[in-house]
Write an enzyme that holds these catalytic residues in place. Structure first.
Site, PDB file in Angstrom:
ATOM      1  N   ASP A  13     -13.488  49.597  21.197  1.00  0.00           N
ATOM      2  CA  ASP A  13     -13.115  48.857  22.421  1.00  0.00           C
ATOM      3  C   ASP A  13     -14.080  49.113  23.577  1.00  0.00           C
ATOM      4  O   ASP A  13     -13.677  49.093  24.740  1.00  0.00           O
ATOM      5  CB  ASP A  13     -11.686  49.219  22.879  1.00  0.00           C
ATOM      6  CG  ASP A  13     -10.677  49.051  21.768  1.00  0.00           C
ATOM      7  OD1 ASP A  13     -10.804  48.074  21.026  1.00  0.00           O
ATOM      8  OD2 ASP A  13      -9.778  49.899  21.649  1.00  0.00           O
ATOM      9  N   LYS A  16     -18.232  45.825  22.881  1.00  0.00           N
ATOM     10  CA  LYS A  16     -19.391  45.466  22.050  1.00  0.00           C
ATOM     11  C   LYS A  16     -19.515  43.949  21.913  1.00  0.00           C
ATOM     12  O   LYS A  16     -20.618  43.422  21.854  1.00  0.00           O
ATOM     13  CB  LYS A  16     -19.250  46.076  20.644  1.00  0.00           C
ATOM     14  CG  LYS A  16     -19.316  47.573  20.618  1.00  0.00           C
ATOM     15  CD  LYS A  16     -19.133  48.108  19.218  1.00  0.00           C
ATOM     16  CE  LYS A  16     -17.749  47.918  18.654  1.00  0.00           C
ATOM     17  NZ  LYS A  16     -16.675  48.622  19.360  1.00  0.00           N
ATOM     18  N   GLY A  40     -11.544  43.607  17.070  1.00  0.00           N
ATOM     19  CA  GLY A  40     -11.241  42.385  17.822  1.00  0.00           C
ATOM     20  C   GLY A  40     -12.236  42.213  18.944  1.00  0.00           C
ATOM     21  O   GLY A  40     -12.497  43.161  19.686  1.00  0.00           O
ATOM     22  N   HIS A  41     -12.835  41.056  19.022  1.00  0.00           N
ATOM     23  CA  HIS A  41     -13.792  40.771  20.088  1.00  0.00           C
ATOM     24  C   HIS A  41     -13.308  39.554  20.858  1.00  0.00           C
ATOM     25  O   HIS A  41     -12.932  38.562  20.250  1.00  0.00           O
ATOM     26  CB  HIS A  41     -15.176  40.402  19.514  1.00  0.00           C
ATOM     27  CG  HIS A  41     -15.884  41.570  18.909  1.00  0.00           C
ATOM     28  ND1 HIS A  41     -16.928  41.418  18.040  1.00  0.00           N
ATOM     29  CD2 HIS A  41     -15.710  42.883  19.055  1.00  0.00           C
ATOM     30  CE1 HIS A  41     -17.361  42.608  17.671  1.00  0.00           C
ATOM     31  NE2 HIS A  41     -16.638  43.517  18.269  1.00  0.00           N
ATOM     32  N   GLN A 223     -15.413  49.055  15.754  1.00  0.00           N
ATOM     33  CA  GLN A 223     -14.871  50.380  16.109  1.00  0.00           C
ATOM     34  C   GLN A 223     -15.941  51.218  16.831  1.00  0.00           C
ATOM     35  O   GLN A 223     -16.838  50.670  17.448  1.00  0.00           O
ATOM     36  CB  GLN A 223     -14.311  51.113  14.886  1.00  0.00           C
ATOM     37  CG  GLN A 223     -13.040  50.495  14.321  1.00  0.00           C
ATOM     38  CD  GLN A 223     -13.282  49.375  13.342  1.00  0.00           C
ATOM     39  OE1 GLN A 223     -14.143  49.461  12.484  1.00  0.00           O
ATOM     40  NE2 GLN A 223     -12.534  48.303  13.458  1.00  0.00           N
TER      41      GLN A 223
HETATM   42  P1  IMP Z   1      -7.158  51.438  11.008  1.00  0.00           P
HETATM   43  O1  IMP Z   1      -8.607  51.151  11.195  1.00  0.00           O
HETATM   44  O2  IMP Z   1      -6.280  50.241  11.190  1.00  0.00           O
HETATM   45  O3  IMP Z   1      -6.883  52.173   9.738  1.00  0.00           O
HETATM   46  O4  IMP Z   1      -6.723  52.445  12.189  1.00  0.00           O
HETATM   47  C1  IMP Z   1      -7.212  53.773  12.259  1.00  0.00           C
HETATM   48  C2  IMP Z   1      -7.482  54.178  13.695  1.00  0.00           C
HETATM   49  O5  IMP Z   1      -8.568  53.431  14.189  1.00  0.00           O
HETATM   50  C3  IMP Z   1      -6.325  53.912  14.664  1.00  0.00           C
HETATM   51  O6  IMP Z   1      -6.314  54.908  15.653  1.00  0.00           O
HETATM   52  C4  IMP Z   1      -6.690  52.591  15.285  1.00  0.00           C
HETATM   53  O7  IMP Z   1      -6.092  52.414  16.551  1.00  0.00           O
HETATM   54  C5  IMP Z   1      -8.194  52.756  15.382  1.00  0.00           C
HETATM   55  N1  IMP Z   1      -8.917  51.480  15.401  1.00  0.00           N
HETATM   56  C6  IMP Z   1      -9.218  50.687  14.360  1.00  0.00           C
HETATM   57  N2  IMP Z   1      -9.933  49.627  14.759  1.00  0.00           N
HETATM   58  C7  IMP Z   1     -10.110  49.755  16.080  1.00  0.00           C
HETATM   59  C8  IMP Z   1     -10.815  48.976  17.059  1.00  0.00           C
HETATM   60  O8  IMP Z   1     -11.441  47.952  16.781  1.00  0.00           O
HETATM   61  N3  IMP Z   1     -10.771  49.462  18.327  1.00  0.00           N
HETATM   62  C9  IMP Z   1     -10.134  50.615  18.655  1.00  0.00           C
HETATM   63  N4  IMP Z   1      -9.488  51.362  17.774  1.00  0.00           N
HETATM   64  C10 IMP Z   1      -9.465  50.945  16.493  1.00  0.00           C
END
Ligand code: IMP
Length: 427
Positions: A13, A16, A40-41, A223
Site C-alpha cells: 500500500d 505503487k 489492489g491499485h 505488496q
Molecule cells: P495474503 O497475501 O492474503 O495471504 O495476506 C497475508 C498478509 O499480507 C496480510 O497481512 C495481508 O493484509 C497482507 N497483504 C497482502 N496483500 C497486500 C497488499 O496488497 N497490501 C497490503 N497488505 C497486503
C-alpha cells in the site's frame, strides 16, 4: 533503461499503482511477477477511477503490452471480471498476455484460506482471504493447477479430481466445513477457459524478445518488502516474494536483464493485517493519517494501521532490493503536523540489557519487542499539492526528503503530493 523493477519498501500500500501508472506511459511492456488479487491499485485518469487487482494498470495505455507473469497466482473469476469491466469502459484488452505457467486460485483455496484463519483465532495472519497462501502452497506441493491446464479439458479434469479429493477431506474432516462440488468447479473453470484462452502465452519468451529489441519493460511489484515470505515479518507475511529479485523468477528473465530498481516508500508507514509495527501510532495522530491519507485497503476495505516513518525498515528494503532510486508518496499527508518523528534505530531491552539496532533485527522475537528511537524534524503547514518542483516545497519538507536521502544513500527520483495523475514532483 530498458528494464526497471518497481517494488514496495514497507508493508504494501505504498502507492505503487500511481508510480507504475506514471512510468507505464514511458514503457512498452508492464509485467506483474508475483502475488495475486490480494493486491489492489487505484488509478485516477481522464477516464475516471480504475481499480485493478490482477491486470497490470499499464492496460490503460494503448501502446503498452500488459503481462501477467508465471509468478502470479490467478483467480480466473477475478481476471474475467476485470477484463469485462475494462472492456465495458471502451479499453481494448487484446494485448494482454497471461503466462501458461502461472497457477490458478481455485474455489477450495479461498475456502481453505478463511478456514485456516478461523482456526488460528487470535494468532491469525489477517490475510485478504483471497486464497493466495493455499494456492502457493499447492504450487510448492506440486498439486497446483496452472493456466495452461485450462487449454486441455481432459488434463484439467484429471488434476481437479486429484486435488479436490484431498481438499474436500481437509475442509470437511479437519476444518469441519463444507467442501466443493467437482462438477460445478469443472463447469465454472471450463467457462473461464473459453474466456481466457486468447490471452495465454509464453510470457518469458515475449518479455525477453521485448528486452532484446531494447524496449522499456516495467516489472510491477505487488505488496511490499516486509510482507516477503523469506525476508518479511514472518509469519505475518504474504506467500510470495515481493522483492526485486523475484521479478526474474516470476517473469522468466535473467538477473543481468534488470537495469534499475525503484523502491516506493510512503512518507509515513502503514500496515494492514496482524503483526509487529514498531512506529505504530494510536489516537489523533493515527486518525490524521487515516483520514488525510484515505488509509483504507483497496482490496478488503480494512482500515490501515498507521505510524511514523521508519528508516530501519527503509534501509532493509534498500539492502534486499538493491534499490537504485526512491519514490516517496503521499508527502502532502504530512502537511499540517507540528513535527515529524522519524525512526532511525530500534532499542531492545532484554534481561535488563539495552541493545540498539540500526539494521533490521535478525530474529522475530527481537523485532517484536523493539522500541523505535525517534529523531524529531520540524513539520510544515502549507498545502503542497500544487507544488511541481522540489525547490518550491517548504524548507521543512525538503529537509525531510534530504534526511531520507542522507540516511539511505539512495536518490529520490519522484515525490507524489496528491492523488491526481499530475500531482507529482519528478526530480
Ligand atoms: P495474503 O497475501 O492474503 O495471504 O495476506 C497475508 C498478509 O499480507 C496480510 O497481512 C495481508 O493484509 C497482507 N497483504 C497482502 N496483500 C497486500 C497488499 O496488497 N497490501 C497490503 N497488505 C497486503
Amino acid at each position: 533503461m530498458p528494464a526497471r523493477v518497481v517494488v514496495g519498501t514497507q508493508w504494501g500500500d505504498e502507492g505503487k499503482g500511481r508510480i507504475i501508472d506514471n512510468l507505464a506511459g514511458q514503457s512498452q511492456m508492464v509485467v506483474r511477477f508475483q502475488g495475486g488479487n490480494n493486491a489492489g491499485h487505484t488509478i485516477v485518469n481522464e477516464m475516471g477511477e480504475f481499480k485493478f487487482h490482477l491486470i497490470p494498470s499499464g492496460i490503460l495505455y494503448a501502446h503498452v503490452t500488459p503481462v501477467i507473469g508465471n509468478g502470479v497466482v490467478i483467480d480466473p473469476r477475478v481476471l474475467c471480471e476485470e477484463l469485462n469491466h475494462v472492456e465495458a469502459r471502451g479499453i481494448s484488452t487484446d494485448k494482454l498476455k497471461v503466462s501458461g505457467n502461472a497457477h490458478l486460485i481455485m474455489p477450495y483455496h479461498i475456502l481453505l484460506d478463511a478456514a485456516h484463519e478461523t482456526m488460528l483465532g487470535r494468532r491469525r495472519i489477517g490475510t485478504t482471504k483471497r486464497g493466495i497462501g493455499p494456492a502457493y502452497t499447492d504450487k510448492a506441493a506440486r498439486l497446483g493447477i496452472r493456466v495452461q491446464d485450462l487449454l486441455d479439458k481432459k488434463i484439467l479434469r484429471q488434476k481437479l479430481d486429484t486435488a479436490i479429493g484431498e481438499k474436500n477431506d481437509l475442509l470437511e474432516k479437519v476444518y469441519n466445513s463444507s467442501g466443493v462440488d467437482p462438477f460445478e468447479v469443472m463447469e465454472q473453470y471450463a467457462g473461464y477457459a473459453d474466456r481466457l484462452s486468447p490471452y495465454i502465452a509464453d510470457t518469458s519468451l515475449i518479455i525477453n524478445r521485448a528486452l532484446g529489441r531494447g524496449e522499456q519493460v516495467l516489472f510491477e511489484g505487488a505488496q511490499g518488502c516486509l510482507l516477503d515470505i523469506d525476508h518479511g515479518t514472518y509469519p505475518f507475511v504474504t506467500s510470495s516474494n515481493p522483492i526485486a529479485g523475484a521479478a526474474c523468477v516470476g517473469a522468466g528473465v535473467g538477473p543481468t536483464a534488470i537495469d534499475e530498481v525503484l523502491g516506493v516508500c510512503k512518507a509515513y508507514t502503514t500496515r494492514v493485517g496482524e503483526g509487529p509495527f514498531p512506529t505504530e501510532l494510536s489516537g489523533s495522530l493515527s486518525e490524521h493519517f487515516v483520514s488525510k491519507g484515505g488509509e483504507f485497503g483497496t482490496t478488503t476495505g480494512r482500515k490501515r494501521r498507521c505510524g511514523w516513518p521508519d528508516l530501519v525498515i527503509l534501509d532493509y528494503a534498500v539492502r534486499l532490493n538493491g534499490l537504485t532510486g526512491l519514490a516517496i508518496t503521499k508527502l502532502d499527508v504530512l502537511s499540517g503536523l507540528e513535527e515529524i518523528k522519524v525512526c532511525t534505530m530500534y532499542e531492545y531491552i532484554h534481561n535488563g540489557e539495552r541493545a540498539h539496532y540500526v539494521d533490521f533485527p535478525p530474529h522475530q522475537s527481537i523485532f517484536h519487542h523493539c522500541l523505535p528511537v525517534m529523531q524529531s524534524l520540524p513539520g510544515w503547514k502549507e498545502d503542497i499539492s500544487g507544488v511541481r518542483r522540489l525547490a518550491d516545497l517548504p524548507k521543512a519538507a525538503r529537509d525531510y526528503l534530504d534526511f531520507i536521502t542522507a540516511h539511505t544513500g539512495v536518490p529520490i527520483n519522484m515525490v507524489s503530493v496528491g492523488p491526481g495523475r499530475d500531482e507529482f514532483i519528478e526530480v
